[in-house]
Motif scaffolding. Structure first.
Motif, short mmCIF file in Angstrom:
data_model
loop_
_atom_site.label_atom_id
_atom_site.label_comp_id
_atom_site.label_asym_id
_atom_site.label_seq_id
_atom_site.Cartn_x
_atom_site.Cartn_y
_atom_site.Cartn_z
N SER A 1 -8.75 4.24 2.11
CA SER A 1 -8.96 4.81 3.44
C SER A 1 -8.68 6.30 3.40
O SER A 1 -7.73 6.74 2.74
CB SER A 1 -8.05 4.13 4.47
OG SER A 1 -8.20 4.71 5.75
N SER A 2 -9.52 7.09 4.09
CA SER A 2 -9.29 8.53 4.15
C SER A 2 -9.64 9.05 5.53
O SER A 2 -10.56 8.55 6.18
CB SER A 2 -10.12 9.26 3.09
OG SER A 2 -11.51 9.06 3.32
N ARG B 1 -5.86 13.10 4.73
CA ARG B 1 -4.87 12.04 4.49
C ARG B 1 -5.57 10.87 3.82
O ARG B 1 -6.71 10.53 4.16
CB ARG B 1 -4.24 11.58 5.82
CG ARG B 1 -3.20 10.48 5.68
CD ARG B 1 -2.62 10.13 7.05
NE ARG B 1 -1.63 9.07 6.96
CZ ARG B 1 -1.91 7.77 6.99
NH1 ARG B 1 -3.18 7.37 7.11
NH2 ARG B 1 -0.96 6.88 6.90
N GLY B 2 -4.92 10.25 2.85
CA GLY B 2 -5.51 9.12 2.15
C GLY B 2 -4.54 7.96 2.03
O GLY B 2 -3.32 8.13 2.14
N GLU B 3 -5.09 6.78 1.83
CA GLU B 3 -4.27 5.58 1.72
C GLU B 3 -4.97 4.56 0.82
O GLU B 3 -6.20 4.45 0.81
CB GLU B 3 -4.04 4.97 3.11
CG GLU B 3 -3.19 3.72 3.13
CD GLU B 3 -2.95 3.21 4.53
OE1 GLU B 3 -2.51 2.05 4.67
OE2 GLU B 3 -3.22 3.96 5.49
N GLU C 1 -13.51 9.55 9.27
CA GLU C 1 -12.74 8.50 8.59
C GLU C 1 -13.69 7.65 7.75
O GLU C 1 -14.75 7.23 8.23
CB GLU C 1 -12.00 7.61 9.58
CG GLU C 1 -11.17 6.52 8.92
CD GLU C 1 -10.30 5.75 9.90
OE1 GLU C 1 -9.42 5.02 9.45
OE2 GLU C 1 -10.53 5.90 11.13
N SER D 1 -4.39 0.37 -0.35
CA SER D 1 -3.61 -0.85 -0.18
C SER D 1 -4.26 -1.98 -0.97
O SER D 1 -5.49 -2.04 -1.10
CB SER D 1 -3.47 -1.22 1.30
OG SER D 1 -4.74 -1.42 1.89
N ASN E 1 -13.64 4.27 5.10
CA ASN E 1 -12.89 3.15 4.53
C ASN E 1 -13.79 2.35 3.59
O ASN E 1 -14.94 2.04 3.94
CB ASN E 1 -12.37 2.22 5.63
CG ASN E 1 -11.42 2.91 6.57
OD1 ASN E 1 -10.45 3.52 6.15
ND2 ASN E 1 -11.71 2.84 7.86
N GLY F 1 0.81 -1.21 0.00
CA GLY F 1 0.00 0.00 0.00
C GLY F 1 0.84 1.26 0.00
O GLY F 1 2.07 1.21 0.15
N SER G 1 0.43 5.60 1.25
CA SER G 1 -0.38 6.64 1.89
C SER G 1 0.22 8.00 1.58
O SER G 1 1.41 8.12 1.28
CB SER G 1 -0.45 6.42 3.40
OG SER G 1 0.84 6.52 3.99
N HIS G 2 -0.63 9.01 1.66
CA HIS G 2 -0.17 10.37 1.36
C HIS G 2 -0.96 11.37 2.19
O HIS G 2 -2.18 11.27 2.30
CB HIS G 2 -0.34 10.68 -0.12
CG HIS G 2 0.14 12.05 -0.50
ND1 HIS G 2 1.48 12.40 -0.50
CD2 HIS G 2 -0.54 13.17 -0.89
CE1 HIS G 2 1.60 13.66 -0.88
NE2 HIS G 2 0.39 14.15 -1.11
N THR G 3 -0.25 12.32 2.78
CA THR G 3 -0.88 13.42 3.50
C THR G 3 -0.97 14.61 2.55
O THR G 3 0.05 15.20 2.19
CB THR G 3 -0.08 13.78 4.76
OG1 THR G 3 0.00 12.63 5.61
CG2 THR G 3 -0.73 14.92 5.51
#
Length: 201
Positions: free
Chosen positions: A66-67, A27-29, A78, A31, A80, A17, A19-21
């Motif tokens: 995910s955020s 923030r998001g991810e 949040e 995977s 998901n 996965g 992730s990035h801020t």
């Protein structure tokens, strides 16, 4: 009385996965996953009389988004989303489908602290997509394939701390009293109200 002896489920799990801020608030991810499972445990028929049995082999592949969003101090959100594709690879299988694994699942959590009052409000939403509740098996090949419908339930909780040692809370699970089945012929619980307190030493 018949005592069933089952093998332990064994699996190889692969996850990758990133992730990035994006900024201070968001923030998001994403995977990706793959599960290679042997001796998957399931019922041969979806009733209380059904016997648990080991499936030879199944695989589950998919991804999760995910955020997290925090626009200001007292608010947190949040979300998901999970997509899963399950396939039965057992020798002698009647179908490739797998029971009780939804393709689509969404979890939503929101926390908000009411200013000055200090009351923490938590809302949790769960969407569960359709699943196969009954499938033909090698021991019961005559069974028709039956789907269990999707559902969305909401839970809520209010809590208040006093001087960091005492907390009172009240809440409701399945707030809107939805009728749903987690598995075929296994209905989920209706609305449940609760309250309590926690004292921390």
């Amino acid at each position: 009385m018949v005592i069933q002896i089952l093998n332990l489920k064994k699996s190889w799990n692969y996850v990758a996965g990133i992730s990035h801020t994006f900024n201070k608030a968001f923030r998001g991810e994403i995977s990706f996953f793959y599960h290679d499972i042997k001796d998957w445990i399931t019922r041969d028929i979806p009733t209380f009389e059904g016997r648990f049995e080991n499936k030879g082999k199944i695989s589950i592949a998919g991804f999760e988004l995910s955020s997290q969003y925090t626009p200001f101090k007292n608010f947190f959100l949040e979300v998901n989303y999970t997509y899963s594709y399950a396939k039965d690879k057992s020798p002698g299988r009647i179908t490739d489908k797998v029971k009780n694994i939804p393709k689509h699942k969404v979890d939503i959590t929101m926390n908000y602290v009411v200013p000055r009052l200090g009351i923490k409000t938590t809302l949790v939403g769960l969407y569960m997509g359709k699943v196969w509740g009954q499938l033909p098996t090698s021991s019961a090949p005559y069974l028709p394939a039956v789907e269990v419908g999707d559902y969305f339930i909401v839970n809520v909780k209010l809590s208040k701390e006093f001087k960091k040692h005492l907390e009172f809370y009240l809440g409701a699970e399945n707030l809107f009293d939805r009728n749903y089945q987690q598995e075929l012929d296994f209905p989920g619980p209706g609305r449940n109200l609760y309250a309590g307190m926690i004292y921390k030493f």
